[in-house]
Design a protein around this motif. Sequence first.
Motif, PDB file in Angstrom:
ATOM      1  N   ASN A 265       8.199  -3.743   3.690  1.00 56.21           N
ATOM      2  CA  ASN A 265       8.435  -2.368   3.643  1.00 56.21           C
ATOM      3  C   ASN A 265       7.911  -2.000   2.247  1.00 56.21           C
ATOM      4  O   ASN A 265       6.999  -0.920   2.349  1.00 56.21           O
ATOM      5  CB  ASN A 265      10.038  -2.193   3.715  1.00 56.21           C
ATOM      6  CG  ASN A 265      10.097  -0.558   3.607  1.00 56.21           C
ATOM      7  OD1 ASN A 265       9.838   0.215   4.691  1.00 56.21           O
ATOM      8  ND2 ASN A 265      10.502   0.114   2.761  1.00 56.21           N
ATOM      9  N   ARG A 266       8.164  -2.797   1.142  1.00 57.95           N
ATOM     10  CA  ARG A 266       7.575  -1.947  -0.251  1.00 57.95           C
ATOM     11  C   ARG A 266       6.267  -2.272  -0.123  1.00 57.95           C
ATOM     12  O   ARG A 266       5.611  -1.099  -0.820  1.00 57.95           O
ATOM     13  CB  ARG A 266       8.625  -2.848  -1.182  1.00 57.95           C
ATOM     14  CG  ARG A 266       7.775  -2.628  -2.690  1.00 57.95           C
ATOM     15  CD  ARG A 266       8.701  -3.348  -3.856  1.00 57.95           C
ATOM     16  NE  ARG A 266       8.473  -2.948  -4.880  1.00 57.95           N
ATOM     17  CZ  ARG A 266       9.236  -2.801  -5.983  1.00 57.95           C
ATOM     18  NH1 ARG A 266      10.380  -3.422  -5.989  1.00 57.95           N
ATOM     19  NH2 ARG A 266       8.590  -2.433  -7.194  1.00 57.95           N
ATOM     20  N   ARG A 267       5.709  -3.370   0.243  1.00 58.91           N
ATOM     21  CA  ARG A 267       4.075  -3.499   0.320  1.00 58.91           C
ATOM     22  C   ARG A 267       3.619  -2.529   0.991  1.00 58.91           C
ATOM     23  O   ARG A 267       2.474  -1.802   0.717  1.00 58.91           O
ATOM     24  CB  ARG A 267       3.766  -4.976   0.670  1.00 58.91           C
ATOM     25  CG  ARG A 267       2.324  -5.053   0.162  1.00 58.91           C
ATOM     26  CD  ARG A 267       2.025  -6.604   0.718  1.00 58.91           C
ATOM     27  NE  ARG A 267       0.420  -6.895   0.514  1.00 58.91           N
ATOM     28  CZ  ARG A 267      -0.124  -7.903   1.040  1.00 58.91           C
ATOM     29  NH1 ARG A 267       0.500  -8.656   1.963  1.00 58.91           N
ATOM     30  NH2 ARG A 267      -1.535  -8.081   1.170  1.00 58.91           N
ATOM     31  N   PHE A 268       4.216  -2.228   2.270  1.00 54.83           N
ATOM     32  CA  PHE A 268       3.516  -1.215   3.252  1.00 54.83           C
ATOM     33  C   PHE A 268       3.478   0.092   2.526  1.00 54.83           C
ATOM     34  O   PHE A 268       2.493   0.645   2.739  1.00 54.83           O
ATOM     35  CB  PHE A 268       4.449  -1.153   4.339  1.00 54.83           C
ATOM     36  CG  PHE A 268       3.947  -0.194   5.612  1.00 54.83           C
ATOM     37  CD1 PHE A 268       3.384  -0.845   6.646  1.00 54.83           C
ATOM     38  CD2 PHE A 268       4.413   1.142   5.490  1.00 54.83           C
ATOM     39  CE1 PHE A 268       2.755  -0.061   7.744  1.00 54.83           C
ATOM     40  CE2 PHE A 268       4.019   1.688   6.596  1.00 54.83           C
ATOM     41  CZ  PHE A 268       3.138   1.274   7.588  1.00 54.83           C
ATOM     42  N   HIS A 269       4.449   0.707   2.032  1.00 53.20           N
ATOM     43  CA  HIS A 269       4.554   2.005   1.368  1.00 53.20           C
ATOM     44  C   HIS A 269       3.896   1.882   0.267  1.00 53.20           C
ATOM     45  O   HIS A 269       2.952   3.311   0.061  1.00 53.20           O
ATOM     46  CB  HIS A 269       5.876   2.515   1.188  1.00 53.20           C
ATOM     47  CG  HIS A 269       6.695   2.690   2.621  1.00 53.20           C
ATOM     48  ND1 HIS A 269       6.364   4.141   3.000  1.00 53.20           N
ATOM     49  CD2 HIS A 269       7.350   2.020   3.284  1.00 53.20           C
ATOM     50  CE1 HIS A 269       7.228   4.100   4.259  1.00 53.20           C
ATOM     51  NE2 HIS A 269       7.737   2.947   4.330  1.00 53.20           N
ATOM     52  N   ASP A 270       3.646   0.982  -0.783  1.00 50.75           N
ATOM     53  CA  ASP A 270       2.681   0.786  -1.958  1.00 50.75           C
ATOM     54  C   ASP A 270       1.291   0.808  -1.484  1.00 50.75           C
ATOM     55  O   ASP A 270       0.521   1.690  -2.169  1.00 50.75           O
ATOM     56  CB  ASP A 270       3.122  -0.535  -2.629  1.00 50.75           C
ATOM     57  CG  ASP A 270       4.251  -0.400  -3.452  1.00 50.75           C
ATOM     58  OD1 ASP A 270       4.875   1.039  -3.411  1.00 50.75           O
ATOM     59  OD2 ASP A 270       4.593  -1.373  -4.050  1.00 50.75           O
ATOM     60  N   ILE A 271       0.909   0.308  -0.299  1.00 49.83           N
ATOM     61  CA  ILE A 271      -0.388   0.341  -0.040  1.00 49.83           C
ATOM     62  C   ILE A 271      -1.072   1.727   0.394  1.00 49.83           C
ATOM     63  O   ILE A 271      -2.026   2.161  -0.127  1.00 49.83           O
ATOM     64  CB  ILE A 271      -0.879  -0.556   1.313  1.00 49.83           C
ATOM     65  CG1 ILE A 271      -0.763  -2.144   0.579  1.00 49.83           C
ATOM     66  CG2 ILE A 271      -2.090  -0.440   1.836  1.00 49.83           C
ATOM     67  CD1 ILE A 271      -0.680  -2.902   1.815  1.00 49.83           C
ATOM     68  N   ILE A 272      -0.188   2.653   1.142  1.00 49.66           N
ATOM     69  CA  ILE A 272      -0.260   3.671   1.554  1.00 49.66           C
ATOM     70  C   ILE A 272      -0.330   4.905   0.323  1.00 49.66           C
ATOM     71  O   ILE A 272      -1.295   5.577   0.182  1.00 49.66           O
ATOM     72  CB  ILE A 272       0.659   4.177   2.393  1.00 49.66           C
ATOM     73  CG1 ILE A 272       0.707   3.548   3.906  1.00 49.66           C
ATOM     74  CG2 ILE A 272       0.495   5.834   2.759  1.00 49.66           C
ATOM     75  CD1 ILE A 272       1.688   3.665   5.011  1.00 49.66           C
ATOM     76  N   SER A 273       0.505   4.714  -0.516  1.00 49.88           N
ATOM     77  CA  SER A 273       0.602   5.604  -1.553  1.00 49.88           C
ATOM     78  C   SER A 273      -0.478   5.266  -2.300  1.00 49.88           C
ATOM     79  O   SER A 273      -1.138   6.460  -3.122  1.00 49.88           O
ATOM     80  CB  SER A 273       1.893   5.607  -2.400  1.00 49.88           C
ATOM     81  OG  SER A 273       2.154   4.298  -3.005  1.00 49.88           O
ATOM     82  N   GLY A 274      -0.912   4.095  -2.730  1.00 49.81           N
ATOM     83  CA  GLY A 274      -2.006   3.681  -3.491  1.00 49.81           C
ATOM     84  C   GLY A 274      -3.241   4.241  -3.028  1.00 49.81           C
ATOM     85  O   GLY A 274      -4.404   4.402  -3.809  1.00 49.81           O
TER      86      GLY A 274
END
Length: 229
Positions: free
Chosen positions: A140-149
């Motif tokens: 979940n953390r990686r998922f959302h970090d990719i999008i925000s980045g």
Amino acid sequence: MHTTELIPSVGKSADDVYSAIKQAIGETRYAPGEYLREEQLARGLGVSRTPVREAFRRLGAEGWLEVKPNHGVRVRSWSIRDVEEIFEARMLIEPYLAGRAATGIAAPELLTLRGLADEMLEIAKNPVTPECADRWFAANRRFHDIISGAAGNQRLDQSLRSMKDVPLIKWTFNIYSDDDRARSARQHVEIVEALESRDAVWAEAVMTCHIRAAQKSVVEKFRQEPSQP
């Protein structure tokens, strides 16, 4: 149990000590309200008290610790207002970043997001265990970090990451019902579909629904049973 038994091996620099203590708190190795002893930590980590004191100062400023003059330093307890504020801030920033990401995210990142969404769908089918929660948290953390980045706004990206970098996020999956987990997993899939379609409005809308649903589940559970992270 001695405090330092909960902290992994670290280097000797102030940044190493800060990161290790922050990681231990983030992984809920300390209970809310638990006092941390500067001298004990320094002795166990093989460093002087100076980097531990600096770590306490930084973590206090960031909201991870409560630094009480003449009383000591303890892990921060999270209130219902803290929970509400985090979700309010996410609602203002994260859907906007998802919409921005839809117009610029690269194909390899979309493939990674699809894999992470599929992984969370699979996790949601199984009973909750500590290992299961760790896998969900990481995906979940990686998922959302990719999008925000991928949104291309570094300041908003960093602001979002810092507010989500708290034990509360990991605790969320642990208190989800089976229906909550299944819904969240499906929403991750829909977010990917919106991004694949390059539809900013859709991406923003589904991210809004995703955060709102999480907020409702967490706030209700917190009010019933504030056994917080």
